[in-house]
Design an enzyme around this catalytic site. Structure first.
Site, short mmCIF file in Angstrom:
data_model
loop_
_atom_site.label_atom_id
_atom_site.label_comp_id
_atom_site.label_asym_id
_atom_site.label_seq_id
_atom_site.Cartn_x
_atom_site.Cartn_y
_atom_site.Cartn_z
N ASP A 12 -8.96 -5.93 -6.13
CA ASP A 12 -8.12 -6.62 -5.16
C ASP A 12 -9.04 -7.38 -4.21
O ASP A 12 -10.26 -7.25 -4.27
CB ASP A 12 -7.19 -5.67 -4.42
CG ASP A 12 -7.93 -4.52 -3.75
OD1 ASP A 12 -9.17 -4.46 -3.87
OD2 ASP A 12 -7.28 -3.69 -3.10
N ASP A 39 -5.53 -0.15 -2.90
CA ASP A 39 -5.42 0.61 -1.65
C ASP A 39 -3.98 0.93 -1.27
O ASP A 39 -3.74 1.68 -0.34
CB ASP A 39 -6.09 -0.14 -0.50
CG ASP A 39 -5.50 -1.53 -0.29
OD1 ASP A 39 -4.56 -1.89 -1.02
OD2 ASP A 39 -5.98 -2.25 0.61
N ASP A 42 -0.30 0.01 -5.93
CA ASP A 42 -1.42 -0.03 -6.87
C ASP A 42 -1.50 1.22 -7.74
O ASP A 42 -2.28 1.26 -8.70
CB ASP A 42 -2.75 -0.17 -6.10
CG ASP A 42 -2.87 -1.52 -5.41
OD1 ASP A 42 -2.52 -2.53 -6.04
OD2 ASP A 42 -3.32 -1.55 -4.25
#
Length: 904
Positions: free
Chosen positions: A336, A628, A632
């Site tokens: 990410d 995070d 996810d």
């Protein structure tokens, strides 16, 4: 309706009193197996049991020889030595495995140190989960794990996963009695320790902590899962089976050969036959103990324990031990953007929101304050820190910089309904009875401008959408995050019941009523790239690892970040970037053809990330994923290695294998380096052990076939086994990582752990040692040799028995050959000299222990180890003559380095 309140929480004295009265928020671990019982379990190995039984019969025969045949007490030395060697070997293995287990135990404490948002002394702050006490006021946000049992004070669209206690995946929580579910397992206005917030947010007061919680009543302490079968463990099992079968076959041949030699001799008596049979059985069993690589599990355990402990210093908290090794085989990293590639220190770069009138300013400031789930920690009033979403926190910090206290705005506004942010909706809303505009009911909306503009009918300040779009594009091209603000003052006769769920009804009814939101303005929030990330990305690319950015940001923002970190270059085009909707529209066949060339997925949704992982895995890629957020979790679980961020949600950490404490991409590169180095350390141990196996098995087999007595006794072979399986495992498993491994391409995870070059060394060096030792055995067998120098004046004579002194020379030469070869194994695949000891102090200490141990055994082992003391001259001669093993290895490595330099 839900009236916002200001909570003061407990003060320091009340916290101390509560802790004394109700205890800490810790679960009592289960009763562990006693240390003595864990030690006894080391003797459950069938081979060790056979050795003990054989040793017992050997003692019985020694009693008969001493009392029946009037032989001296020295007949007890060898059987006692067998038991001493067995206890020494199992004791050392037990000691180091216990040490490794203590290194793993620290991971069980990770959950107790998870940060929890609480209100104390009137200030919102973070404390460790273990420090929560009865009476604390705790804030819950999406993705958080409930730290204790308590009653809700506030709940907004709150849904909790109680599957860990009840099996119910999602339970709605509320403080309104009309919403209570009478059939629910636990009250609707209660939350329980260990459950997870799936959506919404709330505030609760702690009523029970630790063992008093429902979770504590049914608690079964989780242990680290060492049973995960990774490619490495499968390869080691394959190797163990191969060596075990070969060693059993060799042992059977040795036993048959020794028995045949006994029956061919003229001197036969049952007592001598029984003694000889026991000696032969113990030699065969001991040979199997030496040959079978039972030290491999210890080498792997020690390597993992060492790596996990040292990786923590590089900000990698390994939660599942197999992840250490798997990271070394990673071929793709799906990362990410926010917090990993960037600093995750969101600050308002520029705010363009209409505040030209007092009313417009009131709307703007109140909207920012109430339409937010973040908070500020004012423990340091000069430098408040953000708790919660960094983007929303940046807006509160901006408000603070304007001299406005967001807490007063929140306390004054009466919240009617909230619409939580979701990745599908890409906006959030709050419906309030305003304090800044008394008597007004106002809906505040915040989110992606291209989403909320469709519900707007006007723009404050009379700006055009083209102008706004151009400004947004300019910010996004500078890798800034952008948000839009809108509001709507509801007329009193709007006709919708003002209660929970009202926002959705208002948004749905806008088109019918021909009314809409008023667009207030836009903001740019900057999150600069971490300074170390470009070099870290380059390191991964040079190591043959593809890097893909998966983000919810716009394609422009993602490409700019990709350019800044060195991933997006001038050679790339639009085929390397895709948006979430476009990605979802791809068929599986098209995705399979395109997934390798993709570098960026923008506007990604939760399932896009998981589908990307599965598509890459279908291409035989080993995938690591960073994340995070709660969204996810599916991708983190699907990946070979899930990497959660240190400030991520509890759900993300629960689904991950490794937690990156500092959130930096550089730490991911360090994890890859550790994984690759760990694999090489295990290869070095196998190289060393298999070389000893070849030499030991062949020399004992040769001794049996040529009819001589065994050149290595049971106790001597057990000492060799201790060197191989314990000391060598510790020495080679604890070697530090090499940065040079990041210049190699990822290994084939299906390739056998013994490479062709290792095969050549094992067979070549092991065979050479055998030939050398067989020649030495012949010299000692046919001549009287009283010192090493006597070999130079050797004159062949008739065949005779080997003396204890000659056997001591042979045993010491055998061990010293392996001793010097341990240095060669240490230098394997490093491209360095074996004398490069930087960071290898542990290896040097263990090598010294092996040498001192050998000297001690030879000089003082006596009948117990069938040895006699050697002179200082003999020691110098043996050390000098066997060290050629190291010097030849050094020459080979030197020429190898020169050859590589010529090709480069």
């Amino acid at each position: 309706m839900n009236q916002k309140k200001i909570y003061t929480g407990l003060n320091d004295r009340e916290v101390a009193d509560s802790r004394r009265k109700y205890g800490e928020n810790l679960l009592t671990p289960p009763r562990q197996t006693p240390l003595w019982l864990r030690f006894l379990r080391k003797f459950k190995d069938p081979l060790v049991i056979i050795l003990i039984v054989a040793g017992f019969f050997s003692i019985c025969i020694s009693f008969y020889e001493h009392y029946g045949l009037d032989e001296g007490a020295e007949v007890f030395f060898e059987p006692v030595g067998i038991f001493v060697a067995i206890f020494l070997a199992t004791g050392m293995a037990f000691f180091f495995e216990e040490k490794a287990n203590r290194a793993f135990a620290v991971l069980n404490q990770v959950d107790d140190d998870e940060p929890v948002e609480v209100i104390r002394n009137g200030n919102t702050t973070k404390i460790a989960k273990r420090n929560v006490v009865v009476g604390d006021v705790v804030l819950l946000n999406t993705g958080a794990e409930v730290p204790a049992d308590g009653v809700l004070l506030e709940a907004t669209a709150l849904h909790v996963d109680e599957s860990s206690l009840t099996g119910e995946p999602v339970c709605r929580k509320s403080t309104h009695r009309e919403d209570f579910d009478k059939e629910a397992t636990f009250p609707t206005d209660h939350v329980l320790r260990g459950t997870k917030v799936m959506e919404g947010h709330g505030v609760f007061r702690v009523e029970k902590v630790g063992d008093s919680t429902e979770n504590g009543k049914v608690f079964v302490a989780s242990q680290i899962d060492n049973s995960v079968k990774t490619p490495l463990t499968e390869q080691l099992e394959r190797l163990s089976r191969l060596v075990t079968r070969a060693s059993y076959a060799i042992a059977a041949v040795i036993l048959i050969a020794r028995l045949a030699m006994f029956f061919l001799s003229c001197d036969f008596s049952w007592i001598h036959f029984l003694q000889y049979l026991l000696d032969s059985v113990m030699i065969c069993v001991t040979l199997i103990v030496v040959a079978v690589p039972e030290g491999l599990p210890m080498a792997v355990t020690l390597s993992l324990a060492y790596s996990m402990r040292r990786m923590l210093k590089t900000s990698n908290l390994v939660r599942k031990m197999h992840a250490c090794e798997t990271m070394g085989a990673t071929t793709v990293i799906c990362t990410d953007k926010t917090g990993t590639l960037t600093q995750n220190q969101m600050r308002v770069h520029e705010m363009e929101i209409d505040c030209t009138t007092a009313e417009h300013q009131a709307l703007a400031w109140e909207g920012i304050a109430v339409n937010s789930t973040a908070s500020l920690d004012f423990s340091d009033p000069r430098h408040p820190t953000v708790l919660g979403n960094p983007t929303e926190g940046a807006l509160l910090l901006w408000l603070h910089d304007q001299g406005c206290d967001y807490r007063q705005l929140r306390a004054g506004a009466e919240v009617i309904d909230e619409l939580p942010f979701s990745t599908e909706r890409k906006c959030m809303g709050t419906l309030v009875r305003s304090a800044r505009l008394p008597g007004k009911t106002i809906l505040y909306i915040k989110g992606a401008t291209d989403i909320i503009r469709h519900d707007c009918t006007s723009v404050m300040g009379n700006r055009s959408w083209d102008e706004i779009g151009a400004r947004l594009l300019a910010w996004q091209n500078q890798a800034m995050r952008t948000l839009g603000f809108a509001c709507m003052i509801l007329p009193e006769d709007f006709g919708i019941s003002m209660q929970e769920g009202a926002i959705s009804k208002i948004l749905d009814s806008m088109k019918e009523r021909q009314c809409g939101l008023v667009f207030q303005g836009i903001v740019a929030i900057a999150d600069p790239v971490r300074k170390e990330v470009p070099a870290a990305v380059r390191e991964c690319l040079d190591a043959g690892i593809d890097v893909k950015i998966v983000t919810g940001d716009t394609p422009g923002t993602a490409k700019e970040i990709g350019r800044q970190v060195g991933l997006w270059t001038e050679k790339d085009n639009d085929s390397s970037v895709i948006t979430g909707p476009e990605f979802e529209a791809l068929s599986d066949d098209k995705l399979a053809r395109r997934v390798g060339s993709l570098k960026i997925i923008a506007r990604a949704r939760p399932m896009d990330k998981r589908r990307l992982v599965e598509a890459l895995q279908a291409q035989n890629e080993v995938v690591a994923v960073t994340g995070d957020g709660t969204n996810d979790a599916p991708a983190l679980k699907a990946a070979h290695v899930g990497l959660s961020m240190g400030d991520g949600t509890s759900v993300a950490k629960e689904a991950s294998d490794i937690t990156i404490i500092d959130n930096s991409f550089r730490s991911i590169g360090r994890a890859v380096m550790w994984g690759r180095s760990l694999y090489q350390n295990i290869q070095r141990f196998i190289l060393f052990q298999m070389t000893v196996n070849v030499a030991a098995c062949l020399i004992v087999l040769a001794g049996a076939l040529i009819g001589t007595q065994s050149p290595l006794t049971v106790t001597q072979m057990l000492w060799v086994n201790l060197i191989m399986d314990t000391f060598a495992a510790i020495a080679l498993a604890s070697l530090p990582p090499l940065e040079s491994v990041m210049h190699d391409k990822p290994r084939d995870r299906h390739a056998f752990i013994i490479t062709p070059s290792m095969n050549r060394q094992i067979i070549g060096v092991g065979g050479f040692f055998f030939a050398l030792l067989l020649g030495l055995l012949y010299l000692l067998e046919y001549a009287s040799v009283s010192s090493m120098s006597g070999l130079l004046a050797w004159h062949g004579g008739g065949k005779r028995e080997l003396t204890n002194h000659e056997l001591s020379l042979f045993f010491t030469v055998f061990v010293m050959l392996q001793f010097w070869n341990m240095f060669n194994a240490r230098a394997f695949a490093t491209g360095r000299s074996a004398f490069h000891f930087k960071g290898c102090g542990g290896f040097g200490m263990i090598a010294l222990m092996v040498f001192v141990g050998q000297v001690f055994i030879v000089q003082f082992g006596g009948r117990m180890f069938n040895v006699t003391p050697l002179s200082l001259a003999d020691w110098f001669a043996i050390i000098a003559s066997t060290s050629f093993v190291l010097w030849i290895g050094e020459l080979v490595r030197l020429f190898g380095r020169k050859r590589r330099s010529l090709w480069q």
